[in-house]
Design a protein around this motif. Structure first.
Motif, short mmCIF file in Angstrom:
data_model
loop_
_atom_site.label_atom_id
_atom_site.label_comp_id
_atom_site.label_asym_id
_atom_site.label_seq_id
_atom_site.Cartn_x
_atom_site.Cartn_y
_atom_site.Cartn_z
N LYS A 159 -1.76 -43.05 -0.84
CA LYS A 159 -2.64 -44.06 -1.44
C LYS A 159 -3.85 -44.31 -0.55
N THR A 160 -3.63 -44.40 0.76
CA THR A 160 -4.74 -44.62 1.68
C THR A 160 -5.72 -43.45 1.64
N ALA A 161 -5.19 -42.24 1.68
CA ALA A 161 -6.06 -41.06 1.64
C ALA A 161 -6.85 -41.01 0.34
N ASP A 162 -6.20 -41.31 -0.77
CA ASP A 162 -6.89 -41.25 -2.06
C ASP A 162 -7.94 -42.33 -2.19
N CYS A 163 -7.68 -43.52 -1.63
CA CYS A 163 -8.70 -44.58 -1.66
C CYS A 163 -9.93 -44.18 -0.87
N VAL A 164 -9.76 -43.52 0.25
CA VAL A 164 -10.90 -43.06 1.03
C VAL A 164 -11.68 -42.00 0.24
N LEU A 165 -10.96 -41.08 -0.40
CA LEU A 165 -11.62 -40.05 -1.21
C LEU A 165 -12.41 -40.67 -2.35
N LEU A 166 -11.87 -41.71 -2.96
CA LEU A 166 -12.51 -42.33 -4.11
C LEU A 166 -13.66 -43.24 -3.70
N PHE A 175 -6.93 -40.65 -8.62
CA PHE A 175 -6.34 -41.86 -9.18
C PHE A 175 -5.31 -42.39 -8.19
N PRO A 176 -5.76 -43.20 -7.21
CA PRO A 176 -4.82 -43.73 -6.21
C PRO A 176 -3.72 -44.55 -6.89
N VAL A 177 -2.53 -44.46 -6.33
CA VAL A 177 -1.38 -45.16 -6.92
C VAL A 177 -0.85 -46.18 -5.92
N ASP A 178 -1.01 -47.47 -6.24
CA ASP A 178 -0.42 -48.53 -5.45
C ASP A 178 0.79 -49.06 -6.20
N THR A 179 1.33 -50.18 -5.76
CA THR A 179 2.51 -50.75 -6.39
C THR A 179 2.27 -51.08 -7.86
N HIS A 180 1.11 -51.66 -8.17
CA HIS A 180 0.82 -52.04 -9.55
C HIS A 180 0.70 -50.81 -10.45
N VAL A 181 -0.05 -49.81 -10.02
CA VAL A 181 -0.23 -48.60 -10.82
C VAL A 181 1.10 -47.90 -11.01
N HIS A 182 1.90 -47.85 -9.95
CA HIS A 182 3.22 -47.20 -10.03
C HIS A 182 4.08 -47.88 -11.09
N GLU A 202 0.02 -37.51 -9.98
CA GLU A 202 -0.18 -36.21 -10.62
C GLU A 202 -0.23 -36.36 -12.14
N ALA A 203 0.65 -37.19 -12.70
CA ALA A 203 0.67 -37.37 -14.15
C ALA A 203 -0.63 -37.99 -14.64
N LEU A 204 -1.14 -38.99 -13.92
CA LEU A 204 -2.37 -39.65 -14.35
C LEU A 204 -3.59 -38.75 -14.16
N GLU A 205 -3.65 -38.05 -13.05
CA GLU A 205 -4.80 -37.19 -12.81
C GLU A 205 -4.84 -36.02 -13.78
N GLU A 206 -3.68 -35.61 -14.31
CA GLU A 206 -3.64 -34.54 -15.30
C GLU A 206 -4.05 -35.02 -16.69
N SER A 207 -3.86 -36.30 -16.98
CA SER A 207 -4.04 -36.78 -18.35
C SER A 207 -5.22 -37.73 -18.53
N VAL A 208 -5.90 -38.08 -17.45
CA VAL A 208 -7.08 -38.95 -17.53
C VAL A 208 -8.31 -38.13 -17.11
N PRO A 209 -9.39 -38.15 -17.88
CA PRO A 209 -10.58 -37.39 -17.51
C PRO A 209 -11.07 -37.76 -16.11
N THR A 210 -11.64 -36.77 -15.45
CA THR A 210 -12.07 -36.90 -14.06
C THR A 210 -12.90 -38.15 -13.81
N LYS A 212 -13.05 -40.92 -15.32
CA LYS A 212 -12.43 -42.20 -15.65
C LYS A 212 -11.32 -42.60 -14.68
N CYS A 213 -10.95 -41.72 -13.75
CA CYS A 213 -9.83 -42.02 -12.86
C CYS A 213 -10.12 -43.19 -11.94
N GLY A 214 -11.34 -43.29 -11.43
CA GLY A 214 -11.65 -44.33 -10.46
C GLY A 214 -11.51 -45.72 -11.03
N PHE A 215 -12.20 -46.00 -12.14
CA PHE A 215 -12.08 -47.35 -12.70
C PHE A 215 -10.72 -47.54 -13.35
N GLY A 216 -10.07 -46.43 -13.76
CA GLY A 216 -8.71 -46.55 -14.27
C GLY A 216 -7.78 -47.13 -13.21
#
Length: 267
Positions: A159-166, A175-182, A202-210, A212-216
């Protein structure tokens, strides 16, 4: 449409993204339909532009605690160690560990987090020279290589790595996954009920357009806080109480009995 809270890990108005609108159309997946609905409820933004090392520090401080606790700790850290003529990573390499821990105490687990931050600063300075060069790596480097390098820092998880990337790198499709998203993704049926954080990502990044992942990510966090809490999701009061009821499988939630269990424990 509400404003994104300043307490969000995205940084609010300080690098918290640029309001934007994405093309409308029929969503190709239910996950995209959920993200579109969240965008209509909350915000649609394009993220990126935060300085990478402060973003890393901010996200480490947010681990296992609330924004209410971690934001004051981050503000105190910047007040003590950052400035217009200083490099935060270089400064923290030379910082006294005990004093650093004292500074970030409001975030909880302050001794552990001070170690992670100090060691991260040491690695950044040793490999890249300073925060600016690290920032270029995060923004311009191969995303998979950047993620792997971030994950190699002790105490930095997915989650930390993905937040930095985003939020620093502005990378789409993250699409970083924290407790709420999980919780929300599994409860709604957007990911398997027993999926761990990485499998949900992985499931969200495969099914949500590139794009839209950030604000998702940020909007789903807000939805989890407002409607889909761990113990008392809004749907317990009836489907009309939840604006996304028509898109949700309610895995682990029984409005009829009032029972709420983790989706992994649902029968």
């Amino acid at each position: 449409m509400p404003e994104e809270p300043a307490e969000n890990v995205s940084g609010g108005t300080d690098g918290g993204g640029v309001d934007t609108q994405f093309p409308t159309g029929d969503p190709e997946t239910r996950a995209e339909a959920v993200v579109d609905a969240l965008g209509d409820m909350y915000w649609q933004k394009a993220y990126g532009g935060r300085d990478a090392f402060p973003c890393l520090v901010r996200t480490v401080l947010s681990q296992n605690t609330s924004d209410v606790a971690s934001q004051p700790a981050f503000d105190a850290l910047l007040q003590r160690y950052d400035g217009p003529d200083t490099d935060l990573a270089v400064t923290l390499v030379n910082a006294d560990r005990e004093r650093l821990a004292e500074t970030i105490q409001p975030a909880g687990l302050h001794k552990q987090k001070s170690r992670v931050i100090s060691e991260a600063a040491e690695e950044v300075v040793a490999e890249f020279g300073d925060s600016e060069a690290f920032d270029r790596f995060v923004r311009k480097g191969d995303p998979a290589a950047v993620r792997d390098r971030l994950l190699s820092i002790r105490g930095v998880g997915p989650k930390t790595a993905d937040c930095v990337l985003l939020f620093a790198g502005g990378r789409g499709g993250v699409f970083p996954v924290d407790t709420h998203v999980h919780r929300v993704a599994r409860r709604m049926g957007l990911a398997p009920p027993d999926a761990d954080h990485e499998a949900v990502r992985e499931a969200l990044e495969e099914s949500v357009p590139t794009e839209k992942c950030g604000f998702g990510h940020t909007a789903m966090i807000q939805f989890g806080r407002d409607y889909c809490s761990a113990r008392k999701p809004a749907c317990l009061d009836g489907p009309e109480a939840c604006p996304l009821a028509d898109l949700c499988d309610r895995v682990g939630v029984s409005p009829e009995t009032g029972d709420v269990v983790d989706p992994a424990d649902a029968t």
